[in-house]
Design an enzyme around this catalytic site. Structure first.
Site, PDB file in Angstrom:
ATOM      1  N   THR A   3       0.825  -1.217   0.000  1.00  7.30           N
ATOM      2  CA  THR A   3       0.000   0.000   0.000  1.00  7.30           C
ATOM      3  C   THR A   3       0.857   1.265   0.000  1.00  7.30           C
ATOM      4  O   THR A   3       0.327   2.371   0.038  1.00  7.30           O
ATOM      5  CB  THR A   3      -0.904   0.021   1.243  1.00  7.30           C
ATOM      6  OG1 THR A   3      -0.077  -0.054   2.421  1.00  7.30           O
ATOM      7  CG2 THR A   3      -1.868  -1.152   1.235  1.00  7.30           C
ATOM      8  N   TYR A  40      17.530   2.523 -11.823  1.00 11.13           N
ATOM      9  CA  TYR A  40      18.193   3.154 -12.975  1.00 11.13           C
ATOM     10  C   TYR A  40      18.744   2.111 -13.942  1.00 11.13           C
ATOM     11  O   TYR A  40      18.847   2.356 -15.140  1.00 11.13           O
ATOM     12  CB  TYR A  40      19.303   4.091 -12.491  1.00 11.13           C
ATOM     13  CG  TYR A  40      18.943   5.548 -12.687  1.00 11.13           C
ATOM     14  CD1 TYR A  40      17.799   6.063 -12.095  1.00 11.13           C
ATOM     15  CD2 TYR A  40      19.717   6.394 -13.478  1.00 11.13           C
ATOM     16  CE1 TYR A  40      17.435   7.381 -12.277  1.00 11.13           C
ATOM     17  CE2 TYR A  40      19.362   7.713 -13.671  1.00 11.13           C
ATOM     18  CZ  TYR A  40      18.221   8.201 -13.073  1.00 11.13           C
ATOM     19  OH  TYR A  40      17.853   9.506 -13.275  1.00 11.13           O
ATOM     20  N   HIS A  48      22.695   5.276  -8.210  1.00 13.61           N
ATOM     21  CA  HIS A  48      22.362   5.447  -9.627  1.00 13.61           C
ATOM     22  C   HIS A  48      23.557   5.915 -10.454  1.00 13.61           C
ATOM     23  O   HIS A  48      23.919   5.295 -11.454  1.00 13.61           O
ATOM     24  CB  HIS A  48      21.232   6.477  -9.792  1.00 13.61           C
ATOM     25  CG  HIS A  48      19.993   6.167  -9.022  1.00 13.61           C
ATOM     26  ND1 HIS A  48      19.582   4.886  -8.760  1.00 13.61           N
ATOM     27  CD2 HIS A  48      19.054   6.979  -8.462  1.00 13.61           C
ATOM     28  CE1 HIS A  48      18.440   4.920  -8.075  1.00 13.61           C
ATOM     29  NE2 HIS A  48      18.114   6.178  -7.881  1.00 13.61           N
TER      30      HIS A  48
END
Length: 797
Positions: free
Chosen positions: A39, A210, A272
């Protein structure tokens, strides 16, 4: 007839085999996908859509599925949230509305929500899965647990899965983990150890989304498919610099709790941008589809990264951030955050391919545009004799030459691979990449789009959908291996430690930033190009700048004292050393310079390397004043510091470099190996009268200098030139020049910097010659000159 009979038998055998294959495909088994934190924000935005995409791709191919959304939320509330999420799912563009509704209904039937909190809940889930599989006459293929929860919850969940919810024999387990994986090397190692006690490495999939972005995933294949064109270009001889950039217009509102712990470096750069750096810089394996080969080459690249220093980074913070932190975390009005929301980092890779090429990593919140890209800019090595108006558009070799992996957003608005037309026509897989149509008036990186061969994906896909598919198909090359993760933290942790108390530059945000965050680099040093905003228009009470003060000349312990702000002090000392070198070479044909290690001389080494092109390095002999008893390649080695910040940037003949022999016969500073005696003999042989032209010393907070320490008589007098000593701090064993040989030098310079040195500087100014208490007080050249170089913090406090 014989042949006909044989043919019939062969046909029957083929039919049996085909039928067996089809039955095997039908019986591949049941897959349970358990989404923990179902959720949450990430799950609602990306993960449920990714799971739906997996179902669309794999339905009817031999597996049956069940999707279990779980969280701590109550059953009723959770079911309501999941129902809304499932209703909002989208189908591929080419799917007819009626078919899309049918597929969504099927997926909704296969999806459920349940609360998952206690070990008993996990056991109940496992029994329900087993019962369903048995009831439907299926065989369990495996279970995927996707951890879309905070890392602090990982260990408890892992324990419950391992004890109560593992699939039975013959079925596989795949555990998917989201970043952050720790906030420094120690915490990452601890998390890896905890998870490793519950799961095998091959069971864990650490997500960096990424790596699922189509352009990022194309970097290695692009390099592989264009080997012939790139082999001669992808190196220091042709690449001017590499930029790896991720800019965001949004700020950290709603995420300040996360940002206060990780900042922009932990959020973006350590993961990333570092992964992209590896894909660009690593050596290309022969087989890029081998995850083991790719990992091995990544680790090789990590080992070649030059360590980051405080001067390798600039950091900023948008002005509204502190207020957001105070509101969201209930901090008092007096609270001031030092968390960077912007960072620019200068990275160097010390190997034959990339030596000297600057890699610029930059990311930030509240910037002027949202865009991500990797830009490889090539050196302009051509002179065009004709005027620019006669250049052939897009083809002239005098136009910029660059390769850009455009990750998304920005002016172009979509992912793309761009190659300057004056470089080469790239090869990309035609089934998945198409040429981009021209957009009149659009300019990217100083050139019109028509100057590039430009390619974009035939079908754009979400990164999480791609990664979830890779998890299902056991493709580990798109995920972070533990060794890779720890290597990254080894690289970033020292910089994070050095920035812990750094005040970031404030910036207003968006277009109003102007040029405030522009930065420039010289050698290994990075700095902002403009003064901070509050100093652009000095007020009547503005703080004095270093340039407002002159270098101060005075006396300290009856010897000349030079005092200034650090930048001016280093410049003065570097100039004085160069002048001494020029004099010595002019008079004797050589210059013998003995240098101390530690952190204080780093800025001096960098200044000498990058700002003194008239220095007679070819005639200079470099010696060490002291050395830690560690291998020369160890990061704590003084020689390693000298190598990183000076030697690799200047041309000193290798036979003029004299490291201390602390590592002999595979032992460190063993008395019987006579390393100190060997160094003393080398000095006696090469240095006339064992008198160095210049010795650079520092002063510790306890009054030690070189590796001569208080309360120890070793090296303070006698005939020995070089001695083994013991330090009160680790590594304890040291090798050092003795006080008598230091005092034989023609000139001794003592560099003292930092506020923490103020107390000892004051004390030493008042004492006589008491080297047993304060070894620095015994430095008095017999016939040479002693000069003290002290910054204002050390001198004035």
């Amino acid at each position: 007839m014989k042949h006909a009979g044989a043919w019939n038998m062969l046909t029957a055998a083929v039919c049996v085999a085909l039928l067996g294959c089809l039955q095997a495909q039908e019986l591949q088994g049941h897959v349970s996908v358990i989404l923990l934190g179902a959720t949450g924000d990430l799950a609602r935005k990306y993960l449920w859509q990714g799971l739906f995409q997996l179902y669309l791709e794999e339905a009817g191919k031999g597996h049956s599925f069940r999707f279990h959304g779980t969280a701590l939320t109550s059953t009723k509330q959770g079911q309501e949230v999941i129902a809304k999420v499932l209703e909002s799912l989208s189908c591929p563009r080419d799917t007819a509305p009626g078919r899309c509704a049918e597929l969504k209904a099927q997926f909704q039937q296969l999806s459920e929500y349940r609360r998952l909190k206690t070990p008993e809940d996990y056991l109940a889930l496992s029994k329900d899965i087993e019962a369903r599989v048995q009831h439907e006459g299926l065989q369990e293929a495996g279970r995927i647990f996707y951890f879309s929860v905070p890392p602090f919850a990982y260990a408890d969940i892992a324990r419950s899965i391992n004890s109560s919810c593992r699939p039975g024999p013959g079925a596989w387990l795949r555990v998917v983990l989201e970043k952050p994986f720790g906030h420094d090397h120690r915490s990452a190692q601890q998390l890896a150890t905890e998870l490793g006690s519950f799961f095998q490495e091959e069971e864990m999939y650490r997500v960096d989304h990424y790596l699922g972005k189509q352009v990022v995933a194309q970097i290695l294949p692009f390099r592989d498919q264009n080997r012939k064109a790139l082999d001669g270009l992808w190196n220091r001889h042709h690449v001017e610099r590499v930029e790896i950039i991720m800019k965001e217009t949004v700020d950290a509102e709603g995420r300040t709790s996360f940002y206060e712990e990780y900042g922009v470096i932990g959020d973006v750069l350590q993961n990333h941008l570092t992964e992209i750096l590896m894909l660009v810089a690593m050596e290309l394996p022969l087989d890029i589809s081998s995850s083991e080969a790719v990992l091995g080459h990544k680790l090789q690249a990590f080992r070649a990264l030059r360590g980051l220093q405080r001067g390798s980074a600039v950091v900023g913070q948008y002005q509204a951030y502190r207020g957001q932190v105070r509101r969201e975390l209930q901090k008092p009005d007096s609270f001031h955050s030092l968390t960077p929301t912007f960072a620019g980092i200068l990275v160097h890779i010390d190997n034959l391919r990339w030596e000297g090429v600057p890699f610029i990593l930059m990311s930030g919140k509240a910037l002027d545009e949202r865009v991500g890209y990797v830009r490889i800019l090539f050196k302009d090595q051509v002179y065009c004799a004709q005027s620019e108006k006669r250049w052939v558009p897009a083809q002239s070799h005098c136009l910029p030459q660059q390769i850009i992996f455009y990750i998304g957003h920005g002016e172009l608005g979509s992912p793309a691979v761009l190659v300057s037309r004056n470089l080469f026509r790239p090869s990309l897989p035609s089934a998945s990449w198409k040429e981009v149509e021209g957009q009149p008036g659009l300019r990217l990186f100083g050139c019109p789009l028509s100057d590039y061969y430009a390619y974009s994906p035939v079908r754009e896909q979400d990164a999480y959908s791609i990664l979830i598919s890779h998890i299902f198909h056991r493709r580990k090359d798109s995920f972070i291996a533990m060794e890779n993760l720890l290597a990254s933290w080894v690289f970033w942790t020292p910089l994070l430690d050095s920035l812990a108390h750094e005040v970031p530059r404030l910036y207003p945000g968006g277009a109003e930033n102007g040029h405030l965050l522009d930065f420039e680099f010289s050698g290994s040093h990075l700095s902002f190009s403009q003064p901070p905003l509050e100093q652009l228009v000095p007020g009547p009470d503005s703080a004095p700048m270093p340039s407002d003060f002159q270098v101060l000349g005075a006396k300290y312990r009856d010897s000349p004292l030079i005092s200034a702000w650090p930048e001016e002090l280093i410049a003065r000392l570097a100039g004085d050393i160069e002048a001494a070198a020029v004099r010595a070479v002019r008079r004797f044909g050589k210059f013998h310079l003995a240098l101390s290690g530690g952190s204080s001389p780093v800025a001096l080494f960098q200044q000498l390397a990058m700002g003194h092109y008239g220095f007679p390095w070819a005639h200079t002999h470099l010696w060490l004043v002291d050395e830690r008893c560690v291998p020369l390649w160890d990061p704590e080695s003084n020689f390693q510091g000298l190598q990183a910040h000076l030697l690799q940037h200047v041309r000193v003949p290798y036979y003029n470099i004299h490291p201390m022999p602390v590592h002999r016969r595979q032992r460190l500073c063993a008395e019987e190996d006579q390393g100190a005696q060997a160094y003393a003999e080398e000095i006696s042989t090469l240095v006339t009268n064992s008198s160095f032209d210049l010795v650079l010393l520092g002063m510790g907070t306890d009054g030690h200098t070189a590796s001569l320490f208080p309360q120890s008589p070793v090296g303070l007098d006698g005939e020995q030139l070089v001695v083994l000593t013991t330090s009160p701090s680790s590594p304890r064993r040291r090798m050092s020049l003795s006080l008598p040989v230091i005092n034989r030098a023609r000139q001794v310079a003592v560099l003292v910097m930092g506020r923490m040195k103020r107390e000892i500087a004051l004390l030493v100014s008042r004492v006589g010659r008491e080297p047993r208490k304060w070894p620095i007080s015994g430095v008095r050249p017999d016939s040479g000159q002693l000069v003290w170089y002290m910054d204002y913090d050390a001198f004035l406090g």
